[in-house]
Design a protein around this motif. Structure first.
Motif, PDB file in Angstrom:
ATOM      1  N   TYR A  68       0.831  -1.211   0.000  1.00  0.00           N
ATOM      2  CA  TYR A  68       0.000   0.000   0.000  1.00  0.00           C
ATOM      3  C   TYR A  68       0.867   1.263   0.000  1.00  0.00           C
ATOM      4  CZ  TYR A  68      -2.226   3.880   2.439  1.00  0.00           C
ATOM      5  OH  TYR A  68      -2.621   5.133   2.821  1.00  0.00           O
ATOM      6  N   ARG A  69       1.896   1.275   0.823  1.00  0.00           N
ATOM      7  CA  ARG A  69       2.734   2.478   0.929  1.00  0.00           C
ATOM      8  C   ARG A  69       3.428   2.808  -0.389  1.00  0.00           C
ATOM      9  NH1 ARG A  69       5.423   0.735   6.708  1.00  0.00           N
ATOM     10  NH2 ARG A  69       3.719   1.468   8.065  1.00  0.00           N
ATOM     11  N   ILE A  70       3.877   1.777  -1.098  1.00  0.00           N
ATOM     12  CA  ILE A  70       4.626   2.017  -2.334  1.00  0.00           C
ATOM     13  C   ILE A  70       3.713   2.159  -3.546  1.00  0.00           C
ATOM     14  CG2 ILE A  70       6.296   0.984  -3.931  1.00  0.00           C
ATOM     15  CD1 ILE A  70       7.699  -0.229  -1.509  1.00  0.00           C
ATOM     16  N   VAL A 102      -7.929  -7.339  -1.305  1.00  0.00           N
ATOM     17  CA  VAL A 102      -9.005  -7.313  -0.308  1.00  0.00           C
ATOM     18  C   VAL A 102      -8.512  -7.712   1.074  1.00  0.00           C
ATOM     19  CG1 VAL A 102     -11.274  -8.244   0.292  1.00  0.00           C
ATOM     20  CG2 VAL A 102     -10.698  -7.799  -2.105  1.00  0.00           C
ATOM     21  N   GLY A 103      -7.609  -8.703   1.134  1.00  0.00           N
ATOM     22  CA  GLY A 103      -7.141  -9.201   2.412  1.00  0.00           C
ATOM     23  C   GLY A 103      -7.980 -10.368   2.897  1.00  0.00           C
ATOM     24  N   VAL A 112      -4.851  -4.039   0.289  1.00  0.00           N
ATOM     25  CA  VAL A 112      -4.461  -2.704  -0.177  1.00  0.00           C
ATOM     26  C   VAL A 112      -5.685  -1.791  -0.310  1.00  0.00           C
ATOM     27  CG1 VAL A 112      -3.426  -1.427  -2.094  1.00  0.00           C
ATOM     28  CG2 VAL A 112      -2.420  -3.592  -1.360  1.00  0.00           C
ATOM     29  N   LEU A 113      -6.808  -2.335  -0.785  1.00  0.00           N
ATOM     30  CA  LEU A 113      -8.018  -1.523  -0.954  1.00  0.00           C
ATOM     31  C   LEU A 113      -8.513  -0.942   0.369  1.00  0.00           C
ATOM     32  CD1 LEU A 113     -10.343  -0.346  -2.550  1.00  0.00           C
ATOM     33  CD2 LEU A 113     -11.456  -2.601  -2.520  1.00  0.00           C
ATOM     34  N   PRO A 114      -8.664  -1.710   1.453  1.00  0.00           N
ATOM     35  CA  PRO A 114      -9.065  -1.110   2.731  1.00  0.00           C
ATOM     36  C   PRO A 114      -8.108  -0.020   3.213  1.00  0.00           C
ATOM     37  CG  PRO A 114      -9.367  -3.480   2.826  1.00  0.00           C
ATOM     38  CD  PRO A 114      -8.649  -3.190   1.544  1.00  0.00           C
ATOM     39  N   PHE A 115      -6.806  -0.215   3.003  1.00  0.00           N
ATOM     40  CA  PHE A 115      -5.838   0.817   3.386  1.00  0.00           C
ATOM     41  C   PHE A 115      -6.100   2.114   2.608  1.00  0.00           C
ATOM     42  CE2 PHE A 115      -3.005  -2.632   5.019  1.00  0.00           C
ATOM     43  CZ  PHE A 115      -2.741  -2.080   6.265  1.00  0.00           C
ATOM     44  N   MET A 116      -6.398   1.974   1.316  1.00  0.00           N
ATOM     45  CA  MET A 116      -6.647   3.145   0.474  1.00  0.00           C
ATOM     46  C   MET A 116      -7.937   3.856   0.896  1.00  0.00           C
ATOM     47  SD  MET A 116      -5.572   1.373  -3.155  1.00  0.00           S
ATOM     48  CE  MET A 116      -5.572   2.812  -4.187  1.00  0.00           C
ATOM     49  N   LEU A 117      -8.978   3.076   1.160  1.00  0.00           N
ATOM     50  CA  LEU A 117     -10.248   3.674   1.578  1.00  0.00           C
ATOM     51  C   LEU A 117     -10.110   4.359   2.934  1.00  0.00           C
ATOM     52  CD1 LEU A 117     -12.782   0.892   0.491  1.00  0.00           C
ATOM     53  CD2 LEU A 117     -12.225   3.028  -0.676  1.00  0.00           C
ATOM     54  N   GLU A 118      -9.305   3.771   3.808  1.00  0.00           N
ATOM     55  CA  GLU A 118      -9.094   4.377   5.122  1.00  0.00           C
ATOM     56  C   GLU A 118      -8.431   5.750   4.983  1.00  0.00           C
ATOM     57  OE1 GLU A 118      -7.310   3.129   9.500  1.00  0.00           O
ATOM     58  OE2 GLU A 118      -6.529   2.138   7.688  1.00  0.00           O
ATOM     59  N   GLU A 119      -7.459   5.860   4.085  1.00  0.00           N
ATOM     60  CA  GLU A 119      -6.801   7.152   3.883  1.00  0.00           C
ATOM     61  C   GLU A 119      -7.768   8.176   3.305  1.00  0.00           C
ATOM     62  OE1 GLU A 119      -2.919   9.166   1.642  1.00  0.00           O
ATOM     63  OE2 GLU A 119      -3.113   6.981   1.764  1.00  0.00           O
ATOM     64  N   ARG A 176     -23.186   2.446  -2.374  1.00  0.00           N
ATOM     65  CA  ARG A 176     -23.450   2.539  -0.945  1.00  0.00           C
ATOM     66  C   ARG A 176     -22.460   3.518  -0.313  1.00  0.00           C
ATOM     67  NH1 ARG A 176     -27.470   0.422  -2.319  1.00  0.00           N
ATOM     68  NH2 ARG A 176     -28.279  -1.664  -1.784  1.00  0.00           N
ATOM     69  N   GLY A 177     -22.994   4.489   0.406  1.00  0.00           N
ATOM     70  CA  GLY A 177     -22.126   5.434   1.089  1.00  0.00           C
ATOM     71  C   GLY A 177     -21.429   4.780   2.267  1.00  0.00           C
ATOM     72  N   VAL A 178     -20.205   5.194   2.516  1.00  0.00           N
ATOM     73  CA  VAL A 178     -19.440   4.669   3.652  1.00  0.00           C
ATOM     74  C   VAL A 178     -18.817   5.831   4.414  1.00  0.00           C
ATOM     75  CG1 VAL A 178     -18.946   2.411   2.648  1.00  0.00           C
ATOM     76  CG2 VAL A 178     -17.429   4.315   2.146  1.00  0.00           C
ATOM     77  N   SER A 179     -18.802   5.703   5.735  1.00  0.00           N
ATOM     78  CA  SER A 179     -18.232   6.775   6.560  1.00  0.00           C
ATOM     79  C   SER A 179     -17.275   6.236   7.616  1.00  0.00           C
ATOM     80  CB  SER A 179     -19.354   7.572   7.243  1.00  0.00           C
ATOM     81  OG  SER A 179     -20.168   6.706   8.025  1.00  0.00           O
ATOM     82  N   THR A 180     -17.172   4.918   7.706  1.00  0.00           N
ATOM     83  CA  THR A 180     -16.244   4.299   8.652  1.00  0.00           C
ATOM     84  C   THR A 180     -15.476   3.188   7.955  1.00  0.00           C
ATOM     85  OG1 THR A 180     -17.820   2.601   9.403  1.00  0.00           O
ATOM     86  CG2 THR A 180     -17.841   4.740  10.566  1.00  0.00           C
ATOM     87  N   LEU A 181     -14.345   2.818   8.548  1.00  0.00           N
ATOM     88  CA  LEU A 181     -13.540   1.740   7.965  1.00  0.00           C
ATOM     89  C   LEU A 181     -14.306   0.422   8.014  1.00  0.00           C
ATOM     90  CD1 LEU A 181     -10.909   0.755   6.742  1.00  0.00           C
ATOM     91  CD2 LEU A 181     -10.002   0.456   9.059  1.00  0.00           C
TER      92      LEU A 181
END
Length: 431
Positions: A68-70, A102-103, A112-119, A176-181
């Motif tokens: 995710y970082r790279i 997805v993990g 990687v996708l959850p990390f991106m959405l969290e940011e 679907r709207g999302v507002s939390t991890l």
């Protein structure tokens, strides 16, 4: 004109990554994939060894967070700047695509996708975040349909009840709207569970269609308006061949199921061929043609434009038993014009018996040479001894001759002195 050329060049730039997963407990320890450095990997097949060059290669010890970082953060930055970003994972069945993207939520492993959405969620400029899912699935290459993964009729586990459409507009899929991890996790899992997946000989949960997770990002433009951009993450179904239908798998399933898996494989490979065309168009023209096509191309066409940043992750199995399919994955990257390849000179096989015989022969030759040199040294020592003896004899003779000469000279001096005395005495006796 210069700006147009620059835009074309930028649009055609695609970042290419590779991840080599760990060996599975049931796989033999022999491997075909060898990471040379952070950009270069070798794959060994029965006939040759080839070298492939990527933007970056992640080894077996790297985590999803490292990736995710790279790879992920630059895509998120692009989205926050108001542009679209696309991340695509490609590889054979069971090579780790879904695990990377997805993990494993049930094991607490973030992809990687959850990390991106969290940011994106944590960024103050983002006012609205919504996700949707779209899958390209079919059993006939001319009838590949798109499935809205959040639509009520597609939540069912019964494939017969799912409804797809070849003309579905990807941007019109249910969002679907999302507002939390946690909400992000839930939506990702919902979309994944609604997709088509089934066991094959190489993966108990093989994706049978190409799944796109679409995230719509809305930000304020500072003037009361909204800037809309998209983050698209595509989990491609594994590149398929007969190797996915192992003898054990064929024995376990009935003929209709086996036929269905083979028909799905044909549609999967059609989508992968479409992806090659997409990359070639971007490389040559810097943009996609107006043809929207069907299946995977139709999904990507809705989001790829001249301001889009694209990263592709090639996931590889290191197992030697997968060397052929691994080579096919790498060749896909080459054929799409994304990765450079060059042959690696094969190492000669060592004939140890012949090598030992050659070494023994060499040792014998060297021993004979040493013996000859020792004989020569002895002869030279004898000759030197003779010469030294002769020199000593000559020195003795020379010394004797010198002594005799000195004695004779001294006697002559004495005789001369006596004669002079006699002459003097004779002179004094004369009157």
């Amino acid at each position: 004109m210069a700006d147009q050329k620059k835009s074309k060049k930028e649009a055609a730039t695609v970042k290419i990554y590779s991840r080599v997963r760990k060996l599975m407990p049931w796989e033999p320890t022999k491997i075909s994939v060898k990471i040379m450095d952070q950009e270069t990997v070798h794959n060994v097949t029965d006939k040759k060894t080839s070298q492939y060059t990527f933007t970056h290669i992640f080894n077996m010890q790297k985590t999803n967070e490292d990736i995710y970082r790279i790879m992920g953060k630059p895509l998120v930055r692009k989205v926050l700047e108001g542009f679209n970003a696309v991340l695509i994972a490609y590889g054979q069945t069971g090579s780790g695509k879904t695990h990377t993207l997805v993990g494993k939520p049930e094991q607490g492993v973030k992809g990687v996708l959850p990390f991106m959405l969290e940011e994106l969620l944590n960024n103050e400029s983002v006012k609205q975040l919504s996700v949707s899912g779209c899958e390209a699935y079919g059993t006939h290459v001319s009838r590949i349909e798109l499935f809205d993964l959040f639509a009520a009729e597609n939540v069912s586990k019964d494939w017969a009840l799912k409804k797809g459409s070849g003309g579905l507009e990807p941007k019109q899929c249910t969002s679907r709207g999302v507002s939390t991890l946690q909400a992000c996790w839930d939506r990702i899992n919902q979309a994944h569970d609604a997709s088509h997946f089934a066991p094959t000989g190489k993966n108990p949960e093989s994706s049978r269609g190409h799944v796109a997770f679409c995230t719509k990002v809305e930000q304020e433009d500072g003037q009361g308006g909204l800037i809309t951009s998209y983050l698209i993450v595509v989990d491609l179904a594994g590149s398929e061949g007969e190797s996915a239908f192992t003898p054990d798998f064929v024995k376990k399933v009935d003929p209709p199921t086996l036929m269905a898996r083979r028909l799905e494989a044909g549609c999967i490979n059609t989508g992968l061929s479409q992806l090659q065309v997409v990359f070639n168009e971007l490389k040559v023209k810097g943009r996609l043609t107006k043809s929207r096509g069907n299946g995977l191309r139709r999904i990507l066409h809705a989001y790829i434009n001249q301001n889009c940043m694209i990263s592709v992750m090639f996931t590889l199995s290191p197992a030697y038993t997968n060397r052929v399919t691994t080579e096919s994955t790498l060749k896909f990257a080459v054929q799409a014009g994304m990765v450079k390849v060059q042959p690696v000179k094969a190492k000669a096989k060592i004939n140890y018996k012949a090598l030992v015989e050659e070494l023994q022969k060499h040792v014998e030759e060297q021993a004979a040479l040493v013996e000859k040199l020792n004989d020569d040294i002895e002869r030279l020592d004898d000759r030197n001894a003779d010469l030294e003896f002769k020199i000593r004899q000559l020195n003795i003779k020379a010394s004797s001759a010198s002594s005799s000469s000195s004695s004779a000279d001294n006697q002559d001096h004495i005789d001369d002195d006596e004669n002079m005395e006699q002459d003097a005495a004779g002179s004094s006796d004369e009157p």
